[in-house]
Scaffold this active site. Structure first.
Site, PDB file in Angstrom:
ATOM      1  N   ARG A  21       0.809  -1.400  -0.054  1.00  0.00           N
ATOM      2  CA  ARG A  21      -0.030  -0.184   0.065  1.00  0.00           C
ATOM      3  C   ARG A  21       0.913   1.154  -0.076  1.00  0.00           C
ATOM      4  NH1 ARG A  21      -4.709  -1.767   4.273  1.00  0.00           N
ATOM      5  NH2 ARG A  21      -5.118  -3.772   3.291  1.00  0.00           N
ATOM      6  N   SER A 111      -8.094  -1.027   0.818  1.00  0.00           N
ATOM      7  CA  SER A 111      -9.111  -1.241   1.929  1.00  0.00           C
ATOM      8  C   SER A 111      -9.319   0.078   2.430  1.00  0.00           C
ATOM      9  CB  SER A 111      -8.235  -1.988   3.065  1.00  0.00           C
ATOM     10  OG  SER A 111      -9.245  -2.361   4.113  1.00  0.00           O
ATOM     11  N   HIS A 112      -9.244   0.386   3.936  1.00  0.00           N
ATOM     12  CA  HIS A 112      -9.772   1.529   4.533  1.00  0.00           C
ATOM     13  C   HIS A 112      -9.230   2.701   4.365  1.00  0.00           C
ATOM     14  CE1 HIS A 112      -6.932  -0.401   7.069  1.00  0.00           C
ATOM     15  NE2 HIS A 112      -6.687   0.677   7.424  1.00  0.00           N
ATOM     16  N   ASP A 276     -16.111  -1.264   4.967  1.00  0.00           N
ATOM     17  CA  ASP A 276     -14.836  -0.410   4.379  1.00  0.00           C
ATOM     18  C   ASP A 276     -14.819  -0.247   2.993  1.00  0.00           C
ATOM     19  OD1 ASP A 276     -14.016  -2.989   4.105  1.00  0.00           O
ATOM     20  OD2 ASP A 276     -11.910  -2.539   4.787  1.00  0.00           O
ATOM     21  N   ASP A 278     -12.950  -1.810   0.685  1.00  0.00           N
ATOM     22  CA  ASP A 278     -13.117  -3.138  -0.135  1.00  0.00           C
ATOM     23  C   ASP A 278     -13.994  -4.255   0.502  1.00  0.00           C
ATOM     24  OD1 ASP A 278     -11.416  -3.394   2.146  1.00  0.00           O
ATOM     25  OD2 ASP A 278     -10.310  -5.257   1.377  1.00  0.00           O
ATOM     26  N   ASP A 280     -14.241  -5.849   3.276  1.00  0.00           N
ATOM     27  CA  ASP A 280     -14.043  -6.990   4.313  1.00  0.00           C
ATOM     28  C   ASP A 280     -14.375  -6.486   5.776  1.00  0.00           C
ATOM     29  OD1 ASP A 280     -11.870  -5.105   4.350  1.00  0.00           O
ATOM     30  OD2 ASP A 280     -10.588  -6.746   4.202  1.00  0.00           O
ATOM     31  N   ARG A 281     -14.442  -5.144   6.172  1.00  0.00           N
ATOM     32  CA  ARG A 281     -14.614  -4.933   7.532  1.00  0.00           C
ATOM     33  C   ARG A 281     -16.298  -4.513   7.855  1.00  0.00           C
ATOM     34  NH1 ARG A 281      -9.870  -1.276   9.895  1.00  0.00           N
ATOM     35  NH2 ARG A 281      -8.059  -2.467   8.741  1.00  0.00           N
ATOM     36  N   GLU A 363     -10.779 -10.059  14.355  1.00  0.00           N
ATOM     37  CA  GLU A 363      -9.870  -9.274  14.618  1.00  0.00           C
ATOM     38  C   GLU A 363     -10.607  -7.967  15.155  1.00  0.00           C
ATOM     39  OE1 GLU A 363      -6.023  -9.227  12.262  1.00  0.00           O
ATOM     40  OE2 GLU A 363      -7.456  -8.833  10.863  1.00  0.00           O
ATOM     41  N   SER A 365      -9.972  -4.996  14.723  1.00  0.00           N
ATOM     42  CA  SER A 365     -10.098  -4.017  13.852  1.00  0.00           C
ATOM     43  C   SER A 365     -11.291  -4.291  12.750  1.00  0.00           C
ATOM     44  CB  SER A 365      -8.774  -3.971  12.882  1.00  0.00           C
ATOM     45  OG  SER A 365      -8.615  -5.412  12.360  1.00  0.00           O
ATOM     46  N   LYS A 376     -11.693 -11.677   5.427  1.00  0.00           N
ATOM     47  CA  LYS A 376     -13.062 -11.118   6.504  1.00  0.00           C
ATOM     48  C   LYS A 376     -13.917 -10.858   5.638  1.00  0.00           C
ATOM     49  CE  LYS A 376     -10.261  -7.134   7.467  1.00  0.00           C
ATOM     50  NZ  LYS A 376      -8.905  -7.177   7.185  1.00  0.00           N
TER      51      LYS A 376
HETATM   52  C1  VG1 Z   1      -4.927  -3.389  10.153  1.00  0.00           C
HETATM   53  C2  VG1 Z   1      -5.516  -4.174  11.131  1.00  0.00           C
HETATM   54  C3  VG1 Z   1      -5.520  -5.577  11.126  1.00  0.00           C
HETATM   55  C4  VG1 Z   1      -6.094  -5.878   9.494  1.00  0.00           C
HETATM   56  C5  VG1 Z   1      -5.308  -5.199   8.604  1.00  0.00           C
HETATM   57  C6  VG1 Z   1      -5.776  -5.212   7.238  1.00  0.00           C
HETATM   58  O1  VG1 Z   1      -3.309  -3.819  10.072  1.00  0.00           O
HETATM   59  O2  VG1 Z   1      -4.915  -3.714  12.514  1.00  0.00           O
HETATM   60  O3  VG1 Z   1      -6.154  -6.501  12.101  1.00  0.00           O
HETATM   61  O4  VG1 Z   1      -5.917  -7.285   9.375  1.00  0.00           O
HETATM   62  O5  VG1 Z   1      -5.279  -3.547   8.848  1.00  0.00           O
HETATM   63  O6  VG1 Z   1      -7.502  -4.845   7.133  1.00  0.00           O
HETATM   64  P1  VG1 Z   1      -2.452  -3.000  10.925  1.00  0.00           P
HETATM   65  O7  VG1 Z   1      -1.019  -3.644  10.598  1.00  0.00           O
HETATM   66  O8  VG1 Z   1      -2.378  -1.483  10.058  1.00  0.00           O
HETATM   67  O9  VG1 Z   1      -2.460  -2.789  12.249  1.00  0.00           O
HETATM   68  V1  VG1 Z   1      -7.847  -4.380   5.759  1.00  0.00           V
HETATM   69  O10 VG1 Z   1      -9.555  -3.991   6.014  1.00  0.00           O
HETATM   70  O11 VG1 Z   1      -6.882  -2.930   5.560  1.00  0.00           O
HETATM   71  O12 VG1 Z   1      -7.607  -5.546   4.399  1.00  0.00           O
HETATM   72 CO    CO Z   2     -10.589  -3.399   4.101  1.00  0.00          CO
END
Ligand code: VG1
Ligand code: CO
Length: 548
Positions: A21, A111-112, A276, A278, A280-281, A363, A365, A376
């Site tokens: 990313r 993602s987010h 979010d 994509d 998955d959240r 998770e 998150s 997810k």
């Molecule tokens: C974050 C979250 C983690 C999640 C990841 C991807 O990672 O803490 O739990 O799996 O995002 O989610 P990090 O390393 O920033 O803490 V998503 O929805 O971006 O695919």
């Molecule tokens: Co996501």
């Protein structure tokens, strides 16, 4: 004809928690995207492969897809299966990889993280089980990017991604598929849509509001909530996906999904949810009610039998990421399920699922899911919650979302949990803070010491041995566990694209006092965490940017 194009390697293409990313302008550098795609091709290997391609439709997706088409052809991939207009939510992509028995998939999303020319883009490789590539594969990809000197491409004529159908170019095929049908079909196999619909129809006072946050779930939500479950179109908002998420931050939490939060409060909505960028959240709320993601997965696990999929397959085991609260552990203990604790990132659940050891996991998150796919799944979680509420109402009419939480707390007690994010802090300071915490974990006097009302029972840098393939993942977060089970965890984010983000997680359990506010319940632990980490001294920050 395959053309070899010489290129210069970049040294910053190490995939993070969930793929590579970066800012869009980083991907737009000469050869940057091409190099990374070529590195994926060399790590698969690509010849004869079938790959699913799609993403959240954010800015730069179309350019990336055109590059993927040419480089895939250059590496003798047999077939690409691409979501219409390049759109596939992450769970839909995972499903498609599995359903079509593809070699893997390339998911285009950050993602987010915000999107648009000034913000983020991302590329992630998923393997044949539909899940994010494990570290062995991402390390291989990274190794190739460091020494790459050329990429291979075929100048395939432009393919119309807006029309479903197959295009052939010599031995190379591109199939554009409907982005939504397969996913909706899967959801209908998992959940009892007619029971949910019957509940919603019989209880028009039970109001639902889903916020797609201008991101990928909009069209999926419309199909499921409006066309299948019969809710009015006013039950979904921000459901037209935008390349820049309408200049928003498509992260379903109390800070960034404030539009939903405000509407739920103002209009007395019984059940609010968001997803979010994509898809998955998920976040689940109701008026005056917030379902903490750590509680969410525990409650889904405790009520799994109301979901036809689990009634049929049984629950093979449960799992959570290390920082996630132990609420789900208590469910596992009470019900006799196995429980696993893995590092942060969905890729760590895949092996357990493939080995039939794991059914439901989550998770903190805002990630919740099951072994129906290997990612997810935001809409799955919303449907799981609707199933639970519908069932609770069939037992006791009028049961609210808060009642479901209270019933759970009355049986299991409450794991108060909160996460403080300090976003875009100075990377060097953050590193020094982690070093300091690491010294505590090796100090001979820290364990046993008293901090406020708590006694330190354990302090380590979390390390995980995969029970299936014995691979080891080290340095996954500094944790301090106290004798009463309360925990403080620090880790650095692996998904940010700018500076460092410190995540501080705290958890405190209470058997009987279950009606405090989370922040009241955990303040003493936050003070201890800030004290032992000297976070302010190292970063100049004291106040988090996001509190969950
Ligand atoms: C974050 C979250 C983690 C999640 C990841 C991807 O990672 O803490 O739990 O799996 O995002 O989610 P990090 O390393 O920033 O803490 V998503 O929805 O971006 O695919
Ligand atoms: Co996501």
């Amino acid at each position: 004809m395959i053309v070899k194009v010489s290129t210069t390697a970049y040294d910053d293409q190490k995939p993070g928690t969930s793929g590579l990313r970066k800012r869009v302008k980083v991907f737009q550098q000469k050869g940057y995207t091409e190099n990374f795609i070529q590195a994926i091709m060399e790590s698969i290997p690509a010849e004869g492969a079938t790959l699913v391609v799609g993403g959240d439709g954010r800015y730069y997706s179309k350019d990336a897809i055109n590059i993927i088409i040419k480089i895939a052809a250059g590496n003798k991939v047999s077939k690409l299966i691409i979501g219409q207009n390049g759109i596939l939510s992450t769970p839909a992509a995972s499903n498609l990889i599995r359903k079509r028995k593809a070699t893997g998939g390339i998911l285009l999303t950050a993602s987010h993280n915000p999107g648009g020319p000034k913000y983020d883009f991302g590329i992630k490789y998923n393997i044949g089980n539909g899940g994010p590539a494990p570290e062995a594969v991402t390390e291989k990809i990274f190794a190739v990017t460091k020494s790459i000197t050329e990429y291979k491409m075929v100048d395939v004529p432009e393919i119309d991604l807006s029309t479903v159908g197959i295009t052939k170019h010599n031995d190379f095929q591109v199939e554009v598929v409907d982005s939504i049908v397969d996913y909706v079909q899967l959801m209908k196999e998992i959940f009892d849509f007619s029971a949910i619909k019957a509940f919603l129809t019989a209880n028009p006072d039970f109001t639902v509001l889903f916020d797609a946050m201008h991101a990928v779930t909009g069209p999926y939500a419309k199909r499921i909530f409006v066309e299948e479950l019969g809710l009015p179109e006013s039950s979904i908002i921000n459901f037209v996906p935008k390349e820049d998420f309408n200049a928003g931050h498509p992260d379903p939490n109390l800070t960034y999904a404030h539009e939903l939060v405000e509407l739920v409060e103002k209009n007395n909505i019984s059940f609010g949810a968001a997803s979010d960028g994509d898809g998955d959240r998920n976040m689940i709320i109701g008026k005056g009610t917030f379902v903490n993601p750590s509680d969410s997965v525990a409650i889904i696990a405790a009520n799994a039998q109301v979901i036809p999929y689990f009634a049929k397959t049984g629950v093979k085991g449960l799992a959570r990421s290390m920082p996630t609260s132990s609420a789900i552990d208590l469910v596992a203990k009470a019900k006799g399920f196995k429980i696993y604790e893995v590092p942060t990132g969905w890729k760590f659940f895949g092996n357990l699922m493939d080995a039939n050891q794991l059914s439901i996991c989550g998770e903190e998150s805002f990630g919740t899911g099951s072994d129906h796919i290997r990612e997810k799944d935001g809409l799955w979680a919303v449907l799981a919650w609707l199933s639970i509420v519908a069932h609770a109402n069939s037992v006791k009419p009028g049961t609210s979302l808060q009642d479901v939480l209270n019933q759970h707390y009355s049986v299991y007690g409450r794991n108060y949990f909160s996460r403080y994010d300090f976003e875009e802090v100075d990377g060097i300071g953050a590193g020094k803070m982690m070093d300091l915490l690491r010294t505590l974990s090796t100090s001979s006097t820290f364990v046993g010491s008293q901090l406020g009302d708590y006694t330190v029972a354990l302090c380590d840098d979390f390390s995980y041995v995969d029970p299936i393939d014995s691979s080891v993942s080290k340095n996954q977060g500094l944790r301090v566990i106290f004798t009463d089970g309360s925990r403080i965890v620090f880790r650095l984010s692996g998904t940010g694209s700018q500076g460092a983000t410190i995540r501080l997680y705290v958890e405190k359990y209470s058997k009987d006092e279950t009606d405090k506010t989370t922040q009241d319940a955990i303040q003493d632990l936050i003070a201890i965490a800030l004290h032992i980490s000297r976070l302010k001294e190292f970063t100049g920050r004291e106040t988090p940017t996001v509190i969950t």
